[in-house]
Design an enzyme around this catalytic site. Structure first.
Site, PDB file in Angstrom:
ATOM      1  N   GLU A   1       0.812  -1.220   0.000  1.00 15.47           N
ATOM      2  CA  GLU A   1       0.000   0.000   0.000  1.00 15.47           C
ATOM      3  C   GLU A   1       0.841   1.265   0.000  1.00 15.47           C
ATOM      4  O   GLU A   1       0.377   2.329  -0.346  1.00 15.47           O
ATOM      5  CB  GLU A   1      -0.982  -0.002   1.186  1.00 15.47           C
ATOM      6  CG  GLU A   1      -0.344   0.126   2.561  1.00 15.47           C
ATOM      7  CD  GLU A   1       0.111  -1.218   3.126  1.00 15.47           C
ATOM      8  OE1 GLU A   1       0.250  -2.163   2.336  1.00 15.47           O
ATOM      9  OE2 GLU A   1       0.335  -1.310   4.340  1.00 15.47           O
TER      10      GLU A   1
ATOM     11  N   ASP B   1      18.851  19.297 -30.553  1.00 13.20           N
ATOM     12  CA  ASP B   1      19.160  20.214 -31.647  1.00 13.20           C
ATOM     13  C   ASP B   1      20.519  20.827 -31.345  1.00 13.20           C
ATOM     14  O   ASP B   1      21.158  20.486 -30.359  1.00 13.20           O
ATOM     15  CB  ASP B   1      18.034  21.225 -31.896  1.00 13.20           C
ATOM     16  CG  ASP B   1      17.989  22.334 -30.866  1.00 13.20           C
ATOM     17  OD1 ASP B   1      18.653  22.211 -29.828  1.00 13.20           O
ATOM     18  OD2 ASP B   1      17.272  23.320 -31.104  1.00 13.20           O
TER      19      ASP B   1
ATOM     20  N   ASP C   1      14.402  23.783 -28.283  1.00 16.48           N
ATOM     21  CA  ASP C   1      13.811  25.004 -27.748  1.00 16.48           C
ATOM     22  C   ASP C   1      12.958  25.778 -28.744  1.00 16.48           C
ATOM     23  O   ASP C   1      12.421  26.822 -28.420  1.00 16.48           O
ATOM     24  CB  ASP C   1      14.919  25.923 -27.234  1.00 16.48           C
ATOM     25  CG  ASP C   1      15.886  26.319 -28.343  1.00 16.48           C
ATOM     26  OD1 ASP C   1      15.739  25.798 -29.463  1.00 16.48           O
ATOM     27  OD2 ASP C   1      16.774  27.145 -28.094  1.00 16.48           O
TER      28      ASP C   1
ATOM     29  N   ASP D   1      10.706  22.318 -32.672  1.00 19.00           N
ATOM     30  CA  ASP D   1      10.989  21.172 -31.798  1.00 19.00           C
ATOM     31  C   ASP D   1       9.749  20.660 -31.069  1.00 19.00           C
ATOM     32  O   ASP D   1       9.774  19.579 -30.485  1.00 19.00           O
ATOM     33  CB  ASP D   1      12.050  21.572 -30.760  1.00 19.00           C
ATOM     34  CG  ASP D   1      13.361  21.968 -31.409  1.00 19.00           C
ATOM     35  OD1 ASP D   1      13.810  21.231 -32.305  1.00 19.00           O
ATOM     36  OD2 ASP D   1      13.917  23.021 -31.054  1.00 19.00           O
TER      37      ASP D   1
ATOM     38  N   ASN E   1       6.805 -13.854   4.364  1.00 16.50           N
ATOM     39  CA  ASN E   1       6.181 -13.919   5.679  1.00 16.50           C
ATOM     40  C   ASN E   1       4.701 -14.225   5.609  1.00 16.50           C
ATOM     41  O   ASN E   1       4.177 -15.064   6.343  1.00 16.50           O
ATOM     42  CB  ASN E   1       6.369 -12.578   6.386  1.00 16.50           C
ATOM     43  CG  ASN E   1       7.599 -12.586   7.238  1.00 16.50           C
ATOM     44  OD1 ASN E   1       7.903 -13.593   7.874  1.00 16.50           O
ATOM     45  ND2 ASN E   1       8.319 -11.492   7.230  1.00 16.50           N
TER      46      ASN E   1
ATOM     47  N   ASN F   1       2.399  -4.894  10.198  1.00 13.95           N
ATOM     48  CA  ASN F   1       2.415  -4.257   8.887  1.00 13.95           C
ATOM     49  C   ASN F   1       2.730  -2.771   8.990  1.00 13.95           C
ATOM     50  O   ASN F   1       3.555  -2.248   8.234  1.00 13.95           O
ATOM     51  CB  ASN F   1       1.055  -4.470   8.226  1.00 13.95           C
ATOM     52  CG  ASN F   1       1.051  -4.010   6.790  1.00 13.95           C
ATOM     53  OD1 ASN F   1       1.943  -4.360   6.030  1.00 13.95           O
ATOM     54  ND2 ASN F   1       0.078  -3.198   6.443  1.00 13.95           N
TER      55      ASN F   1
ATOM     56  N   ASP G   1       5.926  -0.788   7.603  1.00 14.22           N
ATOM     57  CA  ASP G   1       5.760   0.361   6.710  1.00 14.22           C
ATOM     58  C   ASP G   1       6.580   1.556   7.200  1.00 14.22           C
ATOM     59  O   ASP G   1       7.258   2.207   6.406  1.00 14.22           O
ATOM     60  CB  ASP G   1       4.282   0.789   6.653  1.00 14.22           C
ATOM     61  CG  ASP G   1       3.491  -0.083   5.693  1.00 14.22           C
ATOM     62  OD1 ASP G   1       4.120  -0.936   5.035  1.00 14.22           O
ATOM     63  OD2 ASP G   1       2.262   0.095   5.591  1.00 14.22           O
TER      64      ASP G   1
HETATM   65  N1  LIG Z   1      15.654  34.416 -39.291  1.00  8.67           N
HETATM   66  C1  LIG Z   1      15.929  33.646 -40.320  1.00  8.67           C
HETATM   67  N2  LIG Z   1      15.901  34.143 -41.559  1.00  8.67           N
HETATM   68  C2  LIG Z   1      16.169  33.358 -42.586  1.00  8.67           C
HETATM   69  N3  LIG Z   1      16.486  32.085 -42.524  1.00  8.67           N
HETATM   70  C3  LIG Z   1      16.564  31.529 -41.318  1.00  8.67           C
HETATM   71  C4  LIG Z   1      16.275  32.269 -40.148  1.00  8.67           C
HETATM   72  N4  LIG Z   1      16.399  31.455 -39.090  1.00  8.67           N
HETATM   73  C5  LIG Z   1      16.739  30.263 -39.579  1.00  8.67           C
HETATM   74  N5  LIG Z   1      16.850  30.277 -40.908  1.00  8.67           N
HETATM   75  C6  LIG Z   1      17.196  29.159 -41.780  1.00  8.67           C
HETATM   76  O1  LIG Z   1      16.480  28.001 -41.357  1.00  8.67           O
HETATM   77  C7  LIG Z   1      17.404  26.977 -41.003  1.00  8.67           C
HETATM   78  C8  LIG Z   1      16.864  26.160 -39.868  1.00  8.67           C
HETATM   79  O2  LIG Z   1      16.761  26.957 -38.721  1.00  8.67           O
HETATM   80  P1  LIG Z   1      17.547  26.558 -37.413  1.00  8.67           P
HETATM   81  O3  LIG Z   1      18.980  26.366 -37.747  1.00  8.67           O
HETATM   82  O4  LIG Z   1      17.170  27.496 -36.359  1.00  8.67           O
HETATM   83  O5  LIG Z   1      16.877  25.142 -37.172  1.00  8.67           O
HETATM   84  P2  LIG Z   1      17.020  24.204 -35.921  1.00  8.67           P
HETATM   85  O6  LIG Z   1      16.580  22.856 -36.328  1.00  8.67           O
HETATM   86  O7  LIG Z   1      16.345  24.816 -34.761  1.00  8.67           O
HETATM   87  O8  LIG Z   1      18.573  24.210 -35.749  1.00  8.67           O
HETATM   88  P3  LIG Z   1      19.388  24.070 -34.443  1.00  8.67           P
HETATM   89  O9  LIG Z   1      19.598  22.624 -34.271  1.00  8.67           O
HETATM   90  O10 LIG Z   1      20.669  24.771 -34.799  1.00  8.67           O
HETATM   91  O11 LIG Z   1      18.646  24.733 -33.341  1.00  8.67           O
HETATM   92  C9  LIG Z   1      18.693  27.705 -40.681  1.00  8.67           C
HETATM   93  O12 LIG Z   1      19.801  26.880 -40.864  1.00  8.67           O
HETATM   94  C10 LIG Z   1      18.662  28.852 -41.661  1.00  8.67           C
HETATM   95  O13 LIG Z   1      19.126  28.430 -42.910  1.00  8.67           O
HETATM   96 MG   LIG Z   2      16.675  25.288 -32.775  1.00  7.71          MG
END
Ligand SMILES: Nc1ncnc2c1ncn2[C@@H]1O[C@H](COP(=O)(O)OP(=O)(O)OP(=O)(O)O)[C@@H](O)[C@H]1O
Ligand SMILES: [Mg+2]
Length: 856
Positions: free
Chosen positions: A287, A329, A593, A597, A661, A686, A690
């Site tokens: 429990e 990333d 972030d 993502d 037991n 018990n 516990d």
């Molecule tokens: N503000 C922007 N203006 C124009 N192109 C952009 C801009 N931001 C990102 N990109 C293009 O988009 C692509 C993907 O964006 P980014 O690199 O942020 O992706 P991500 O998957 O988040 O990468 P990371 O793993 O580096 O965080 C960049 O490599 C760039 O070529």
């Molecule tokens: Mg990124």
């Protein structure tokens, strides 16, 4: 869900005129407070806390507890009042102990969660405030930008290329544009409300100001909250504990029925036998398991908080401990994310200001979420936009990887495009070069030379953006994706995003504890490779988004195993990679972030984000790092394994010694003319047992047990039980023999003797079970040691206490204690030997080889 029809199509009503006067300043603080009291917090009722009293009372709904209380109440009618009082007190005590521990633990964890709650920007008293989403009220004016979650149902007042994703409500997978114009009167469906946004949806690009209409349960999603509330599928650990509970329950039912049957067959008193059987069942049920789990987890959460990690979903701590693959990333995790513009060159590599100027205007006029690349451009220089104004924009998205703005200065109208160079070059038919920036057609040879230029920059580890433009008719008022064609390339901006020196060491430390790392990024392969080189990360395989698009899930899953770099992937592909790894039985973590993502953070076993991340990422994540540092994550992984280790201790205790037991108790009922232990004695036994286990969450776990990812394995527990359980029973039967044959015990003495023996063995065995190694070398937490020894001491003196009359205890002869001492010692030694045998042979023979994978 496409046809969800709310009660009223409020977006078709005109906005009251008195509202428009308050739009710029927003509500006053006093008015907001009044409305908060009137409408309540902006949250669903279903998530509101139940009162403490109700939570406490719900603990008594356990059927075993009810049966026990009812049966003893019946026996009280026939005169056994003392027993009834004792049983009631013990039940109250144990429920309270359990409740208080768990309540405190949960309250602490809840408080932590609040520190990373999603916030929103609201206009109040003419200022823009950052407040918790739960505090917004109808009438608030809220400012939104890309990556934000929409806090409540609202009317769009002003919008700039404002796209939202509302799949949760309407099922449409693509972002839809929202603006202030009224839709036709026929637009009564939620999906047609182009001038309204809804709680639970998110901003993909652009920005807007909105006026809140409905909050909390009044929102469209509030109305269907129960059906959409994300009941995330149970984690591996939750499933494990659930199966464990079922296993114990089945054994308990079998044993109780058996005892009842035997007693009936032997014509023993029915009610007494029944209470005995139920007490036995109470003794058998683990429990405390839910309490131990939540206390262990919330203690883990507190410890993690002290290391700058906030846990939003407690069970994620377990998943972190089980995680064997971490996808991450690149920016901010492996790199510093402090991006500097390093160079700006024309298409043939000559230094030139023109690409910088056009990039500057593009970033300057862009209204969506500014990326660190934009910030680097804007921080480098300043160009006066003069008479240039923005006409329109095609916002950035992670599929196109570029952003365009349409600008006009009265004489000319230009489309400025900036984005991933491969794609931008692909859209160009001309390029500018030379001192006069003369535009000339791009021949195939030129194109090759230009690609070579751009690759050369990337090979230096620079992140590169391509910049292009074209003249547009002055009548062209709206920019669309299709306009991004026949462009003139003006050059490249190249950025430095220095690798984090600490990341390399953290990654190899993670690899040492069995977590392999895979990098999943939208950036290009050359840049990512360069980062890997600098951090000494061996590349075991590389897949690009284009290659992934050609693979089906099965093929991807096979390739994903050995690949550790995934480049130029879009958000959907990030998620596919993750699911492919999960499909292979990995426990996968995801660290990211960005808006791109969020889907992966949702789908991972454990989603990890950082405090500075966009709302959608923070919302989707289970754990938030206050410092984007992989070392922090490593300590989180170890913390996860530690909580796991402690919960496992409790489970192993329950299944081996305690179970042995109770098993002997059932056996003894077969041949004894009286009950082997009185029901009140079983319950006392018990609860003392516990209490001795309450400090388990404090205990430390051997470093040896933290070297590998761990998953709750029922076969392991069952095997352990089958080896240790019988030893415990063997000693119980030995005690029976000693009591009956050597000490010639009567009923009271037998019961007392066995009470003492079983409590001593049950409690002391923790020192053996808590470690896989030598118990003399691995020291338990002092609180656990003191509690356990105190309970044992209590067991020894209980037969002499003034209370013994009520519990039916009688003083024991000194010879008993001498025999007991010897028996407990031999018992512990035997369990230790059996444990060594188990870890050495049984476990090794059963160990399933995991799929081979690279270290990093
Ligand atoms: N503000 C922007 N203006 C124009 N192109 C952009 C801009 N931001 C990102 N990109 C293009 O988009 C692509 C993907 O964006 P980014 O690199 O942020 O992706 P991500 O998957 O988040 O990468 P990371 O793993 O580096 O965080 C960049 O490599 C760039 O070529
Ligand atoms: Mg990124």
């Amino acid at each position: 869900m496409a046809n969800t029809t709310p009660t009223t199509a409020w977006w078709l009503e005109p906005i009251p005129t008195e509202v428009s006067t308050t739009l710029t300043s927003g509500l006053s603080a006093a008015e907001a407070k009044r409305r908060l009291a009137q409408f309540g917090p902006n949250a669903f009722v279903s998530t509101q806390q139940r009162s403490i009293l109700r939570q406490y009372l719900s603990r008594f709904s356990n059927p075993l507890v009810i049966i026990l209380l009812a049966a003893s109440a019946i026996s009280a009618l026939s005169g056994e009042v003392v027993n009834f009082i004792i049983i009631t007190c013990i039940v109250l005590l144990s429920v309270t102990l359990d409740f208080v521990q768990e309540y405190r633990a949960n309250a602490a964890a809840e408080k932590l969660r609040h520190t990373v709650a999603v916030r929103t920007r609201v206009r109040r008293d003419g200022k823009v405030l950052d407040i918790a989403v739960t505090d917004v009220v109808p009438g608030d004016v809220v400012e939104l930008c890309a990556g934000d979650l929409i806090p409540a149902d609202a009317r769009v007042i002003e919008a700039h290329d404002f796209f939202v994703k509302q799949a949760l409500l309407t099922g449409e997978p693509y972002p839809v544009e929202k603006h202030a114009q009224m839709p036709p009167a026929s637009a009564t469906e939620l999906a047609e409300a182009s001038n309204a946004v809804f709680m639970g949806t998110s901003v993909i690009s652009g920005s807007a100001t909105v006026w809140l209409v409905n909050t909390g349960a009044q929102t469209a999603i509030g109305a269907i909250a129960d059906s959409v509330s994300r009941q995330s599928s149970p984690t591996a650990f939750e499933l494990g504990t659930r199966h464990f509970g079922l296993l114990i329950m089945r054994l308990t039912v079998l044993m109780v029925l058996f005892v009842l049957l035997v007693n009936v067959a032997l014509h023993k008193p029915l009610l007494e036998s029944f209470i005995f059987a139920v007490a036995l069942a109470v003794g058998l049920t683990p429990e405390l398991l839910p309490m131990v789990v939540s206390v262990t987890l919330s203690r883990g959460a507190l410890r993690m908080a002290s290391k700058d990690m906030i846990v939003k979903r407690l069970s994620a701590i377990q998943d972190l401990g089980s995680m064997d693959v971490l996808c991450t990333d690149k920016t901010g995790t492996l790199t510093e994310a402090v991006i500097h513009l390093e160079r700006h060159v024309d298409p043939l590599g000559q230094l030139s200001d023109r690409p910088l100027m056009l990039a500057y205007f593009n970033s300057y006029f862009e209204t969506g979420l500014k990326s660190p690349l934009d910030e680097a451009i804007l921080a480098t220089t300043h160009f006066d936009p003069g008479t240039w104004t923005k006409v329109d924009e095609v916002p950035f998205d992670f599929e196109r990887r570029r952003v365009s703005v349409l600008i006009d200065n009265g004489q000319a109208r230009w489309l400025l495009v900036k984005g991933a160079p491969d794609d931008v070059i692909g859209l160009c038919t001309h390029y500018e070069s030379g001192p006069d920036a003369h535009a000339q057609p791009m021949s195939d040879a030129d194109r090759l030379a230009i690609y070579a230029q751009y690759h050369a920059l990337e090979q230096e580890g620079l992140r590169v953006l391509g910049i292009a433009w074209r003249d547009v008719e002055q009548t062209h008022a709206h920019a669309v994706v299709g306009d991004e064609a026949q462009l003139i390339l003006v050059g490249f901006c190249a950025f430095i995003d220095p690798p984090k020196t600490s990341a390399g060491a953290a990654l190899s430390a993670l690899a040492k504890v069995g977590v392999s790392i895979k990098i999943v990024t939208g950036d290009s392969d050359l840049v990512t490779r360069h980062v890997c080189e600098q951090l000494h990360i061996p590349v075991t395989g590389l897949l690009t988004g284009k290659e992934i698009a050609l693979l089906d899930d099965h093929a991807l899953s096979a390739r994903a195993e050995t690949t550790n770099l995934f480049c130029r992937v879009n958000p959907g592909q990030k998620e596919r990679v993750l699911l492919a790894l999960r499909a292979r039985g990995h426990v996968v973590g995801y660290l990211g972030d960005g808006i791109n993502d969020a889907p992966s953070l949702h789908s991972a076993d454990v989603g990890i984000s950082v405090d500075s991340a966009v709302d959608v990422a923070k919302e989707a994540a289970d754990i938030i790092l206050l410092k984007p540092d992989l070392h922090v994550l490593l300590s989180g992984v170890l913390e996860g394994r530690r909580t796991f280790g402690n919960i496992l201790k409790y489970i192993m205790m329950g299944t081996s010694s305690n179970f042995g037991n109770m098993f002997s108790m059932a056996g003894a009922a077969l041949f004894l003319p009286f009950l082997p232990m009185l029901p009140t004695q079983i319950l006392l036994n018990n609860i003392l047992y516990d209490i001795s286990e309450v400090p388990i969450p404090l205990d430390k776990v051997d470093t040896d047990d933290m070297r590998h990812p761990q998953v709750l394995d029922l076969t392991f527990i069952r095997n352990f039980m089958l080896i240790i359980g019988p030893i415990s029973s063997l000693f119980d039967f030995l005690t029976f023999y000693v009591m009956l044959q050597v000490l010639k015990a009567n009923e009271g003495m037998f019961q007392t003797g066995w009470f003492v023996e079983s409590l001593c063995t049950q409690v002391l065995v923790i020192f053996i079970i808590r470690t896989r190694g030598n118990p003399l070398k691995s020291h338990a937490n002092p609180v656990l040691t003191v509690t356990s020894l105190t309970i044992v001491a209590l067991a020894l003196v209980l037969p002499y206490s003034p209370l013994n009359h009520y519990f039916g205890f009688v003083p024991l002869p000194p010879a008993f204690y001498a025999i007991l001492g010897a028996m407990v010692l031999v018992y512990l030694m035997m369990v230790e030997l059996a444990k060594r045998f188990f870890y050495h042979y049984v476990l090794r023979a059963k160990a399933k080889p995991r799929p081979a994978r690279p270290l990093l």
